[in-house]
Design a protein around this motif. Structure first.
Motif, PDB file in Angstrom:
ATOM      1  N   LYS A  58       6.958  -7.659  -4.978  1.00 55.88           N
ATOM      2  CA  LYS A  58       5.631  -8.182  -5.410  1.00 55.88           C
ATOM      3  C   LYS A  58       4.500  -8.439  -3.943  1.00 55.88           C
ATOM      4  O   LYS A  58       3.409  -7.861  -4.183  1.00 55.88           O
ATOM      5  CB  LYS A  58       5.471  -9.527  -5.951  1.00 55.88           C
ATOM      6  CG  LYS A  58       4.349 -10.206  -6.355  1.00 55.88           C
ATOM      7  CD  LYS A  58       4.522 -11.468  -6.915  1.00 55.88           C
ATOM      8  CE  LYS A  58       3.207 -11.848  -7.698  1.00 55.88           C
ATOM      9  NZ  LYS A  58       3.218 -13.376  -8.243  1.00 55.88           N
ATOM     10  N   PRO A  59       5.118  -8.796  -2.808  1.00 54.29           N
ATOM     11  CA  PRO A  59       4.297  -9.068  -1.645  1.00 54.29           C
ATOM     12  C   PRO A  59       3.609  -7.487  -1.375  1.00 54.29           C
ATOM     13  O   PRO A  59       2.424  -7.300  -0.859  1.00 54.29           O
ATOM     14  CB  PRO A  59       5.012  -9.552  -0.611  1.00 54.29           C
ATOM     15  CG  PRO A  59       6.081 -10.393  -1.202  1.00 54.29           C
ATOM     16  CD  PRO A  59       6.209  -9.517  -2.278  1.00 54.29           C
ATOM     17  N   ILE A  60       4.281  -6.678  -1.489  1.00 57.93           N
ATOM     18  CA  ILE A  60       4.024  -5.144  -1.149  1.00 57.93           C
ATOM     19  C   ILE A  60       2.739  -4.749  -2.138  1.00 57.93           C
ATOM     20  O   ILE A  60       1.795  -3.946  -1.700  1.00 57.93           O
ATOM     21  CB  ILE A  60       4.873  -4.025  -1.208  1.00 57.93           C
ATOM     22  CG1 ILE A  60       5.992  -4.523   0.088  1.00 57.93           C
ATOM     23  CG2 ILE A  60       4.422  -2.659  -0.836  1.00 57.93           C
ATOM     24  CD1 ILE A  60       7.294  -3.543   0.035  1.00 57.93           C
ATOM     25  N   PHE A  61       2.929  -5.023  -3.366  1.00 63.10           N
ATOM     26  CA  PHE A  61       1.874  -4.263  -4.520  1.00 63.10           C
ATOM     27  C   PHE A  61       0.766  -5.113  -4.424  1.00 63.10           C
ATOM     28  O   PHE A  61      -0.165  -4.939  -5.323  1.00 63.10           O
ATOM     29  CB  PHE A  61       2.845  -4.324  -5.841  1.00 63.10           C
ATOM     30  CG  PHE A  61       3.876  -3.233  -5.663  1.00 63.10           C
ATOM     31  CD1 PHE A  61       3.517  -1.924  -5.475  1.00 63.10           C
ATOM     32  CD2 PHE A  61       4.992  -3.416  -6.268  1.00 63.10           C
ATOM     33  CE1 PHE A  61       4.367  -0.943  -5.678  1.00 63.10           C
ATOM     34  CE2 PHE A  61       6.095  -2.526  -6.262  1.00 63.10           C
ATOM     35  CZ  PHE A  61       5.615  -1.039  -5.845  1.00 63.10           C
ATOM     36  N   LYS A  62       0.925  -6.437  -4.133  1.00 62.67           N
ATOM     37  CA  LYS A  62      -0.301  -7.273  -4.438  1.00 62.67           C
ATOM     38  C   LYS A  62      -1.444  -6.920  -3.395  1.00 62.67           C
ATOM     39  O   LYS A  62      -1.483  -6.726  -2.331  1.00 62.67           O
ATOM     40  CB  LYS A  62       0.228  -8.707  -3.696  1.00 62.67           C
ATOM     41  CG  LYS A  62      -0.942  -9.940  -4.038  1.00 62.67           C
ATOM     42  CD  LYS A  62      -0.325 -11.187  -4.021  1.00 62.67           C
ATOM     43  CE  LYS A  62      -1.136 -12.366  -4.441  1.00 62.67           C
ATOM     44  NZ  LYS A  62      -0.409 -13.612  -4.418  1.00 62.67           N
ATOM     45  N   GLY A  63      -2.644  -6.739  -4.333  1.00 65.06           N
ATOM     46  CA  GLY A  63      -3.773  -6.321  -3.799  1.00 65.06           C
ATOM     47  C   GLY A  63      -3.953  -4.809  -3.338  1.00 65.06           C
ATOM     48  O   GLY A  63      -5.078  -4.505  -3.028  1.00 65.06           O
ATOM     49  N   VAL A  64      -3.179  -4.089  -3.978  1.00 68.21           N
ATOM     50  CA  VAL A  64      -3.113  -2.586  -3.407  1.00 68.21           C
ATOM     51  C   VAL A  64      -4.193  -1.778  -4.377  1.00 68.21           C
ATOM     52  O   VAL A  64      -5.019  -0.799  -3.978  1.00 68.21           O
ATOM     53  CB  VAL A  64      -1.745  -2.068  -3.644  1.00 68.21           C
ATOM     54  CG1 VAL A  64      -1.934  -0.206  -3.485  1.00 68.21           C
ATOM     55  CG2 VAL A  64      -0.738  -2.482  -2.640  1.00 68.21           C
ATOM     56  N   GLY A  65      -4.459  -2.124  -5.442  1.00 68.09           N
ATOM     57  CA  GLY A  65      -5.379  -1.628  -6.511  1.00 68.09           C
ATOM     58  C   GLY A  65      -6.838  -1.797  -5.788  1.00 68.09           C
ATOM     59  O   GLY A  65      -7.638  -1.256  -6.594  1.00 68.09           O
ATOM     60  N   LYS A  66      -6.982  -2.782  -5.239  1.00 67.85           N
ATOM     61  CA  LYS A  66      -8.390  -3.388  -4.871  1.00 67.85           C
ATOM     62  C   LYS A  66      -8.986  -2.463  -3.818  1.00 67.85           C
ATOM     63  O   LYS A  66      -8.138  -1.592  -3.019  1.00 67.85           O
ATOM     64  CB  LYS A  66      -8.252  -4.750  -4.582  1.00 67.85           C
ATOM     65  CG  LYS A  66      -8.150  -5.475  -5.722  1.00 67.85           C
ATOM     66  CD  LYS A  66      -8.189  -7.121  -5.282  1.00 67.85           C
ATOM     67  CE  LYS A  66      -7.629  -8.061  -6.542  1.00 67.85           C
ATOM     68  NZ  LYS A  66      -7.610  -9.148  -6.157  1.00 67.85           N
ATOM     69  N   ALA A  67     -10.182  -2.632  -3.454  1.00 70.22           N
ATOM     70  CA  ALA A  67     -10.820  -1.954  -2.287  1.00 70.22           C
ATOM     71  C   ALA A  67     -10.168  -2.438  -0.980  1.00 70.22           C
ATOM     72  O   ALA A  67      -9.867  -3.619  -0.936  1.00 70.22           O
ATOM     73  CB  ALA A  67     -11.996  -2.123  -2.412  1.00 70.22           C
TER      74      ALA A  67
END
Length: 75
Positions: A58-67
């Motif tokens: 989860k820490p790696i994927f958090k916020g990856v889809g945002k700018a």
């Protein structure tokens, strides 16, 4: 130490392309080492293992889809 946005994006791609198939193979291999359990127990094992990898990464994927928050603003 907090990972940069670019590093998280690269790690998430690596985890999805390489790590997830390897994790699936390992989970199936471990279940087949033992005598095949009942359908519901086997389903429960796969569900638990399927959720466990998502919480672990989860820490790696958090916020990856945002700018990219570190990128200079575009005009």
């Amino acid at each position: 130490m907090a990972l940069s946005y670019k590093t998280r994006r690269r790690l998430s791609l690596l985890a999805l392309v390489v790590g997830l198939p390897a994790y699936i193979f390992l989970a199936v291999y471990i279940v087949t080492l033992f005598e095949r359990p009942s359908f519901l127990l086997e389903l429960g094992i796969y569900i638990v293992l399927g959720v466990a990898w998502a919480y672990a990464l989860k820490p790696i994927f958090k916020g990856v889809g945002k700018a990219d928050p570190d990128a200079p603003p575009e005009e």
